[in-house]
Design an enzyme around this catalytic site. Sequence first.
Site, mmCIF file in Angstrom:
data_model
loop_
_atom_site.group_PDB
_atom_site.id
_atom_site.type_symbol
_atom_site.label_atom_id
_atom_site.label_comp_id
_atom_site.label_asym_id
_atom_site.label_seq_id
_atom_site.Cartn_x
_atom_site.Cartn_y
_atom_site.Cartn_z
ATOM 1 N N GLY A 20 57.139 96.272 32.308
ATOM 2 C CA GLY A 20 55.826 96.907 32.445
ATOM 3 C C GLY A 20 54.750 95.893 32.797
ATOM 4 O O GLY A 20 53.649 96.261 33.197
ATOM 5 N N PRO B 284 51.444 88.574 40.237
ATOM 6 C CA PRO B 284 50.797 88.549 41.557
ATOM 7 C C PRO B 284 51.859 88.608 42.665
ATOM 8 O O PRO B 284 52.895 87.931 42.576
ATOM 9 C CB PRO B 284 50.071 87.199 41.581
ATOM 10 C CG PRO B 284 49.885 86.837 40.136
ATOM 11 C CD PRO B 284 51.088 87.395 39.425
ATOM 12 N N ALA B 285 51.593 89.401 43.689
ATOM 13 C CA ALA B 285 52.586 89.658 44.732
ATOM 14 C C ALA B 285 52.746 88.503 45.715
ATOM 15 O O ALA B 285 53.455 88.624 46.717
ATOM 16 C CB ALA B 285 52.238 90.943 45.470
ATOM 17 N N GLY C 211 53.009 83.983 45.372
ATOM 18 C CA GLY C 211 52.871 82.793 44.546
ATOM 19 C C GLY C 211 52.792 81.574 45.437
ATOM 20 O O GLY C 211 52.912 81.680 46.664
ATOM 21 N N GLY D 215 54.628 77.906 46.118
ATOM 22 C CA GLY D 215 55.761 77.032 45.817
ATOM 23 C C GLY D 215 55.263 75.639 45.452
ATOM 24 O O GLY D 215 54.150 75.251 45.824
ATOM 25 N N ASP E 94 55.176 78.660 41.372
ATOM 26 C CA ASP E 94 56.633 78.612 41.218
ATOM 27 C C ASP E 94 57.050 77.164 41.000
ATOM 28 O O ASP E 94 57.085 76.369 41.939
ATOM 29 C CB ASP E 94 57.305 79.161 42.489
ATOM 30 C CG ASP E 94 58.820 79.125 42.394
ATOM 31 O OD1 ASP E 94 59.383 80.035 41.746
ATOM 32 O OD2 ASP E 94 59.447 78.190 42.934
ATOM 33 N N TYR F 229 61.918 69.656 40.521
ATOM 34 C CA TYR F 229 60.954 69.235 41.548
ATOM 35 C C TYR F 229 60.244 67.944 41.139
ATOM 36 O O TYR F 229 59.531 67.344 41.956
ATOM 37 C CB TYR F 229 59.919 70.344 41.839
ATOM 38 C CG TYR F 229 60.523 71.658 42.328
ATOM 39 C CD1 TYR F 229 61.810 71.706 42.864
ATOM 40 C CD2 TYR F 229 59.811 72.848 42.259
ATOM 41 C CE1 TYR F 229 62.369 72.904 43.292
ATOM 42 C CE2 TYR F 229 60.359 74.051 42.700
ATOM 43 C CZ TYR F 229 61.647 74.076 43.207
ATOM 44 O OH TYR F 229 62.197 75.256 43.637
ATOM 45 N N LYS G 280 62.198 76.708 36.104
ATOM 46 C CA LYS G 280 63.634 76.945 36.278
ATOM 47 C C LYS G 280 64.449 75.886 35.547
ATOM 48 O O LYS G 280 64.069 74.704 35.525
ATOM 49 C CB LYS G 280 64.014 76.915 37.772
ATOM 50 C CG LYS G 280 63.085 77.720 38.654
ATOM 51 C CD LYS G 280 63.542 77.784 40.094
ATOM 52 C CE LYS G 280 62.439 78.323 40.986
ATOM 53 N NZ LYS G 280 61.484 77.316 41.442
ATOM 54 N N HIS H 89 68.260 78.171 37.807
ATOM 55 C CA HIS H 89 67.940 77.787 39.187
ATOM 56 C C HIS H 89 69.098 78.078 40.153
ATOM 57 O O HIS H 89 68.893 78.582 41.258
ATOM 58 C CB HIS H 89 67.594 76.290 39.197
ATOM 59 C CG HIS H 89 66.698 75.882 40.322
ATOM 60 N ND1 HIS H 89 65.753 74.895 40.196
ATOM 61 C CD2 HIS H 89 66.606 76.299 41.595
ATOM 62 C CE1 HIS H 89 65.117 74.741 41.338
ATOM 63 N NE2 HIS H 89 65.622 75.577 42.212
HETATM 64 N N1 LIG Z 1 64.997 78.973 43.820
HETATM 65 C C1 LIG Z 1 65.347 78.068 44.702
HETATM 66 O O1 LIG Z 1 66.495 77.601 44.722
HETATM 67 C C2 LIG Z 1 64.361 77.599 45.718
HETATM 68 C C3 LIG Z 1 64.826 76.976 46.883
HETATM 69 C C4 LIG Z 1 63.882 76.558 47.837
HETATM 70 C C5 LIG Z 1 62.534 76.772 47.602
HETATM 71 N N2 LIG Z 1 62.107 77.361 46.442
HETATM 72 C C6 LIG Z 1 60.661 77.578 46.170
HETATM 73 O O2 LIG Z 1 60.075 78.209 47.305
HETATM 74 C C7 LIG Z 1 58.958 77.448 47.736
HETATM 75 C C8 LIG Z 1 58.705 77.634 49.214
HETATM 76 O O3 LIG Z 1 59.809 77.265 50.004
HETATM 77 P P1 LIG Z 1 59.810 75.988 50.952
HETATM 78 O O4 LIG Z 1 58.883 74.993 50.402
HETATM 79 O O5 LIG Z 1 61.224 75.643 51.174
HETATM 80 O O6 LIG Z 1 59.328 76.532 52.372
HETATM 81 P P2 LIG Z 1 58.180 77.443 53.010
HETATM 82 O O7 LIG Z 1 57.214 77.911 51.992
HETATM 83 O O8 LIG Z 1 58.868 78.442 53.868
HETATM 84 O O9 LIG Z 1 57.490 76.408 53.998
HETATM 85 C C9 LIG Z 1 56.612 75.419 53.555
HETATM 86 C C10 LIG Z 1 56.085 74.666 54.754
HETATM 87 O O10 LIG Z 1 55.290 75.540 55.562
HETATM 88 C C11 LIG Z 1 54.024 74.954 55.860
HETATM 89 N N3 LIG Z 1 53.017 76.033 55.719
HETATM 90 C C12 LIG Z 1 52.717 76.741 54.611
HETATM 91 N N4 LIG Z 1 51.761 77.661 54.859
HETATM 92 C C13 LIG Z 1 51.437 77.523 56.164
HETATM 93 C C14 LIG Z 1 50.497 78.183 57.005
HETATM 94 N N5 LIG Z 1 49.727 79.183 56.556
HETATM 95 N N6 LIG Z 1 50.412 77.748 58.300
HETATM 96 C C15 LIG Z 1 51.182 76.763 58.765
HETATM 97 N N7 LIG Z 1 52.093 76.091 58.019
HETATM 98 C C16 LIG Z 1 52.222 76.480 56.715
HETATM 99 C C17 LIG Z 1 53.811 73.893 54.794
HETATM 100 O O11 LIG Z 1 53.090 72.806 55.335
HETATM 101 P P3 LIG Z 1 51.661 72.343 54.700
HETATM 102 O O12 LIG Z 1 51.939 71.801 53.346
HETATM 103 O O13 LIG Z 1 51.190 71.329 55.675
HETATM 104 O O14 LIG Z 1 50.813 73.584 54.677
HETATM 105 C C18 LIG Z 1 55.239 73.465 54.427
HETATM 106 O O15 LIG Z 1 55.672 72.421 55.285
HETATM 107 C C19 LIG Z 1 59.309 76.014 47.284
HETATM 108 O O16 LIG Z 1 58.187 75.158 47.277
HETATM 109 C C20 LIG Z 1 59.884 76.287 45.924
HETATM 110 O O17 LIG Z 1 58.858 76.512 44.964
HETATM 111 C C21 LIG Z 1 63.004 77.795 45.516
#
Ligand SMILES: NC(=O)c1ccc[n+]([C@@H]2O[C@H](COP(=O)([O-])OP(=O)(O)OC[C@H]3O[C@@H](n4cnc5c(N)ncnc54)[C@H](OP(=O)(O)O)[C@@H]3O)[C@@H](O)[C@H]2O)c1
Length: 345
Positions: free
Chosen positions: A26, A30-31, A33, A35, A63, A68, A96, A129
Amino acid sequence: MGESALRQKFHGINPDLVPRKSLHTGATMPAIGMGTFGSDHVRAEQVAEAVKGAAAVGHRHFDCASVYGNEREIGFALQEIIRGGVRREDLWITSKLWNDKHAEEDVIPQCRKTLADLQLQYLDLYLIHWPFPNHHPPGCDVASRNPNAKPYIHESYMKTWRQMEELVDMGLVRHIGTSNMTIPKLQLVLRDARIRPAVNEMELHPHFQQPELFDFVQKNGLVPVGYSPIGSPGRPERDRTPEDTSPTEDPVIIQIAKRHGVHPAAVCVKWAAQRGQVPIPFSVNPRNYLANLRAVVEDPLTAEEMKLIASLDRNCRLIKGQVFLWKEGQSWEALWDMDGQITPS
Ligand SMILES: NC(=O)c1ccc[n+]([C@@H]2O[C@H](COP(=O)([O-])OP(=O)(O)OC[C@H]3O[C@@H](n4cnc5c(N)ncnc54)[C@H](OP(=O)(O)O)[C@@H]3O)[C@@H](O)[C@H]2O)c1
């Protein structure tokens, strides 16, 4: 400067306007987050600074993860955010449990460590994780294998899950969830859990839409949280292969972005939120993390654009997880139960 004055100064978004997703308890989250994985090249201090900046422009959901390597720095940022006037109950903080802490006796102490680092009394969400207890050192090569690596063993996972449930009973964690799961693994967890997972965190972007798992997760009352929603352009070299594609370079996404006057990344975020997953884009660039928040509160994609993006799926998994494999000579597909059965040991 107070919290709302800061927001005005940075032309941020009123967090009350950000849509929310309901969980099985319930509660609502926020829709969107932010990373916090610096992909081995963004320093902890930089990520913590971005967390503060993001809160100042209206982000409330972060997140995090112990692996990390920046929860201590983020903890100081969260303290400052709360001192600046944001109430703890208006934040949504996820963390995680890392793969070397699945042993029954490790789960509660590890969660307490994360809480101490983040300077919090409780987490809104705590995830396992990965479903494999296979540790590898941060930054190691994809070819490296832990000699003690194991496949998914449901009985072992449930021992870890019982401790996650205990964390809820103790009031240290409000919700628990899974990450990097597959349908057959989730079926077993849903059958055996006393406290159901509230979310499944999974890779989701226009080139990797995982329609079957997405539907399964939703039908079973879990919220799909989508990681790498922009296609993870900053991911470490070790997570890249020549077959990988990039949703932000997709001509259809570029065309839709032009029409809306935004970066293709914002189109990925809009699509994610409108489809029903909770995207958690990473950014340390104030313009970008503000654009990502803005993407979910204004100028939605049309039904036709949503349909067009649905047709772009290429089944292109970017985060393949090679380091968690448990046998020499295995290919990463073994981690993902491609034929609908848990890959045998
Ligand atoms: N549960 C898991 O196993 C798992 C695995 C992978 C990731 N994650 C989580 O998911 C988060 C996000 O995934 P991710 O970091 O792999 O990739 P992502 O969010 O798809 O991509 C991040 C990249 O996109 C760029 N970016 C972000 N917003 C932008 C915008 N509006 N315009 C242009 N470029 C933009 C960022 O650069 P700038 O910094 O220059 O903006 C960064 O290099 C992670 O940080 C982590 O918290 C969880």
